[in-house]
Design a protein around this motif. Structure first.
Motif: not given
Length: 151
Positions: A19-24, A38-43
């Motif tokens: 991600s842009e901030d590097g947290t995910a 669709f978009t998913t984010y993994e943290r």
């Protein structure tokens, strides 16, 4: 991951990047049934953070609860949900880097206020009025003065 359009549990990853901030990790997915993307984010999953409330009780940190409070403070302001998400990511990153397992709700609220003050004055005052539980005009006025000196 279920497709938000049709509910099918099968999808394939089309693109993956930080991600842009590097947290995910941001993943672009395509449903194998309806072909919608669709978009998913993994943290990163880590030890849960406990919030120590003012009455001494504790509860698990809830990103969505913080998001709801910030969304209400930012309602009808020129602030995008992405900016609020980045604000929360910044708080979470600071907490992870400090390796804290507990934080007082007051400290968490203060972290949000500092970031809101840089983002939008009105949202700052709205959040502060609920978070600090102003009881009279003098307390409200003091918060406005503090914002004036913050800039």
């Amino acid at each position: 991951m279920r497709c938000p359009a049709c509910g099918n549990p099968e999808s394939k990853v089309v693109d993956s990047r930080p991600s842009e901030d590097g947290t995910a990790i941001r993943r672009r997915r395509e449903c194998l049934d309806c072909s919608r993307r669709f978009t998913t984010y993994e943290r990163l999953g880590d030890n849960p953070l406990l919030i120590i409330k003012t009455d001494g009780s504790s509860e698990a940190y809830d990103r969505q609860k913080l998001m709801r409070g910030l969304l209400m403070a930012c309602a009808k302001r020129p602030i995008s949900p992405e900016q609020i998400g980045s604000l929360i990511d910044s708080i979470e990153s600071e907490l992870r880097n400090a390796s804290k397992s507990e934080i007082k709700s007051k400290e968490l609220g203060d972290m949000a206020l500092v970031r809101l003050a840089k983002l939008d004055d009105v949202a700052y005052v709205r959040f502060a009025s609920v978070y600090k539980d102003f009881q009279n005009v003098e307390e409200f006025s003091a918060a406005l003065e503090g914002l004036r000196y913050h800039d």
